[in-house]
Enzyme design. Structure first.
Site, short mmCIF file in Angstrom:
data_model
loop_
_atom_site.label_atom_id
_atom_site.label_comp_id
_atom_site.label_asym_id
_atom_site.label_seq_id
_atom_site.Cartn_x
_atom_site.Cartn_y
_atom_site.Cartn_z
N HIS A 70 -8.77 3.08 5.05
CA HIS A 70 -7.94 3.97 4.29
C HIS A 70 -8.88 5.33 5.32
O HIS A 70 -9.58 5.06 6.14
CB HIS A 70 -8.80 4.43 3.25
CG HIS A 70 -7.37 2.98 1.69
ND1 HIS A 70 -6.97 4.21 1.39
CD2 HIS A 70 -7.61 2.05 1.59
CE1 HIS A 70 -5.76 3.26 0.86
NE2 HIS A 70 -6.65 1.95 0.78
N ARG B 222 -5.02 -15.30 1.71
CA ARG B 222 -5.98 -14.45 2.66
C ARG B 222 -6.94 -14.26 1.07
O ARG B 222 -5.85 -13.97 0.11
CB ARG B 222 -5.12 -13.41 3.29
CG ARG B 222 -6.34 -12.37 3.81
CD ARG B 222 -5.68 -11.38 3.19
NE ARG B 222 -6.07 -10.98 1.85
CZ ARG B 222 -5.76 -9.01 1.50
NH1 ARG B 222 -5.42 -8.04 2.60
NH2 ARG B 222 -5.96 -9.32 0.10
N GLU C 98 0.98 -1.21 -0.28
CA GLU C 98 0.04 0.27 0.26
C GLU C 98 0.99 0.94 0.25
O GLU C 98 0.58 2.41 -0.69
CB GLU C 98 -0.72 0.07 0.93
CG GLU C 98 -2.17 1.20 1.38
CD GLU C 98 -3.00 1.16 0.10
OE1 GLU C 98 -4.02 0.35 0.24
OE2 GLU C 98 -3.28 2.41 -0.26
N HIS D 265 -0.49 22.79 33.30
CA HIS D 265 -0.32 22.15 32.67
C HIS D 265 1.27 21.27 32.90
O HIS D 265 1.41 20.38 33.41
CB HIS D 265 -0.08 21.05 30.81
CG HIS D 265 -1.83 21.57 30.43
ND1 HIS D 265 -1.95 20.47 29.54
CD2 HIS D 265 -2.81 22.02 30.24
CE1 HIS D 265 -3.45 20.83 29.08
NE2 HIS D 265 -3.29 21.95 29.79
N SER E 100 -9.56 -11.23 0.50
CA SER E 100 -10.12 -9.62 0.64
C SER E 100 -11.35 -9.40 -0.28
O SER E 100 -11.00 -9.57 -1.73
CB SER E 100 -8.95 -8.96 0.42
OG SER E 100 -9.12 -7.62 1.09
N THR F 258 -11.81 0.60 1.01
CA THR F 258 -11.09 1.37 0.17
C THR F 258 -11.24 2.75 -0.08
O THR F 258 -10.01 3.02 -0.51
CB THR F 258 -11.05 0.19 -0.96
OG1 THR F 258 -11.08 -0.65 -0.67
CG2 THR F 258 -10.70 0.75 -1.99
N HIS G 39 0.78 -9.27 -2.41
CA HIS G 39 -0.62 -9.28 -2.73
C HIS G 39 -1.06 -8.86 -4.26
O HIS G 39 -0.09 -8.70 -5.04
CB HIS G 39 -0.78 -7.87 -2.20
CG HIS G 39 -2.11 -7.25 -2.24
ND1 HIS G 39 -3.11 -6.31 -3.54
CD2 HIS G 39 -3.28 -7.22 -0.91
CE1 HIS G 39 -3.80 -6.07 -2.75
NE2 HIS G 39 -3.53 -6.15 -1.41
N HIS H 73 -8.33 -3.58 6.87
CA HIS H 73 -7.42 -2.33 5.93
C HIS H 73 -8.73 -1.53 5.96
O HIS H 73 -8.90 -1.71 5.44
CB HIS H 73 -6.76 -3.19 4.37
CG HIS H 73 -6.69 -2.80 3.88
ND1 HIS H 73 -4.87 -2.54 3.23
CD2 HIS H 73 -6.92 -1.46 2.86
CE1 HIS H 73 -5.50 -1.34 2.61
NE2 HIS H 73 -5.53 -0.93 2.29
N ASP I 8 -1.84 -12.62 -0.06
CA ASP I 8 -3.18 -11.83 -0.46
C ASP I 8 -3.90 -11.97 -1.89
O ASP I 8 -2.97 -11.10 -2.36
CB ASP I 8 -2.78 -10.45 0.90
CG ASP I 8 -2.08 -11.06 2.14
OD1 ASP I 8 -1.89 -12.57 2.25
OD2 ASP I 8 -1.80 -9.91 2.42
#
Ligand code: HCA
Ligand code: CU
Length: 386
Positions: free
Chosen positions: A197, A134, A15, A291, A136, A168, A74, A195, A94
């Protein structure tokens, strides 16, 4: 227990290569793979060996590194692609196919029955070669639920190792992810991967909800790089899981994250964002006096992540109008100065007034502290420095 045994599929080399700024050399891919392996990710996903001759050669080169992480590649859900993938020597293949009506109509043109037949055929082919597989569905959240379950159940029945849900286009909400994974968890016995996005900023939350609902694997990339604005970032997922229970991420070499983020940022020509999870320059910087005071007493007051666990340092910013005397006192101690609380309070007021006049720096603060420590009076006007 969900989350107890979650695994990372690190997809910077797949990716991440789809990020517009990324075009890794073989040596860079090997460096990234080694760093991710040293960090402890369980799986590393590589670009399809069918993408280009270099992609094929690089897949073989990464396999030859002999890393601990399982190496996956993939490919499209096709026998011809699966054959090339298996021949690279990877541990797992995959496969993915679009199931939304948009992708069915405008991408591959297949109907659901045909998709299911192809999925069965490819999954059994890979499995029969002794390689993990896998399956998908692309754009899962704009696919009909009944279609998704039909295809997932079909491949589960023939022994797929893992099924993947892919957001996606980054459209899913955390609740939708939780509900879909929860229902799928009840329907298949294989592992479940998510997965996601980040188009609408939910990628980390969605990945976390997927794990909470029973997913076993999450896809990440370093800094979240990928198509468009990318996917769940590795560091962000780590921060999120750590925040729920630090013990869950002790299996990873957390201080390595800084090096990994830095290396990939440089390779793809971006800076680590200032507000990045864990490794951003301001991730452990505290500013307001209230703080700072509490942090100095007990860092847990305003920190859910302990910077030391990540090899990072906490920083208290004191040269500004929101500063407080506790933080200034702490700075005086760091400099080895002994000033009464009264003097520290007067100096703090002076710093605030100075900061109202102009941008000041730590050097200004230090100079003032030393000036008073050496027995001088504070300057009359805030505009004048020592
Ligand atoms: C893409 C494919 C993918 C695949 C995810 C997966 C996606 O580049 O469009 O294999 O699970 O986001 O759908 O990255
Ligand atoms: Cu993707």
């Amino acid at each position: 227990m969900p989350l107890d045994n979650f695994r990372i599929i690190e997809s910077t080399l797949r990716e991440g290569e789809q990020f517009v700024g990324a075009s890794f050399t073989t040596a860079q891919k090997a460096e990234i793979a080694r760093l991710l392996d040293a960090f402890g990710v369980e799986c590393i996903e590589l670009t399809s060996p069918l993408a280009s001759p270099q992609s094929l050669a690089d897949a073989k080169a990464i396999v030859a590194l002999g890393l601990k992480a399982r190496i996956l590649t993939h490919v499209r859900c096709r026998i011809e692609d699966a054959k090339v993938a298996i021949d690279t020597g990877v541990d797992g293949v995959d496969v993915v196919i679009g199931t939304s009506s948009l992708l069915r109509q405008f991408s591959h043109g297949k109907e659901m029955d045909e998709i299911i037949d192809t999925a069965r055929e490819v999954v059994s082919f890979v499995r029969d070669q002794g390689v993990a597989v896998r399956f998908s569905t692309e754009d899962s959240f704009r696919s009909a639920r009944e279609d998704l379950f039909r295809v997932y159940e079909a491949v589960d029945a023939i022994g797929v190792n893992r099924v993947g849900i892919a957001d996606t286009v980054g459209v899913a909400t955390p609740r939708q992810v939780y509900e879909l994974v929860k229902e799928l968890r009840g329907r298949v016995k294989c592992d479940i991967e998510f997965h996601g996005h980040n188009d609408s900023g939910c990628a980390i939350a969605n990945a976390f909800e997927a794990l909470d609902a029973g997913a076993t694997h999450v896809d990440t990339t370093v800094l979240g790089i990928g198509e468009r604005n990318g996917i769940t970032p590795l560091g962000g997922l780590i921060a999120r899981v750590y925040a729920s229970n630090p013990a869950l991420v002790h299996k990873y070499d957390l201080p390595l994250l800084r090096k990994i983020d830095g290396a990939v940022a440089q390779m793809v020509g971006v800076d680590i964002p200032f507000n990045n999870y864990i490794t951003g320059i301001t991730a452990f910087t505290h500013k307001a006096g209230i703080h700072a005071k509490a942090i100095l007493n007990n860092p847990e007051t305003y920190e859910i992540l302990n910077p030391q666990d990540f090899g990072m340092t906490r920083y208290i910013s004191i040269a500004h109008r929101l500063t407080g005397w506790n933080a200034i006192k702490n700075r005086a101690e760091q400099l080895g100065l002994t000033l009464s609380d009264e003097k520290i309070k007067a100096i703090t007021e002076h710093i605030k007034a100075m900061a109202d006049e102009r941008q000041i720096s730590l050097d200004d603060v230090d100079g003032l502290l030393r000036w008073v420590n050496n027995g001088h009076a504070l300057p009359e006007s805030a505009a004048v420095t020592t």
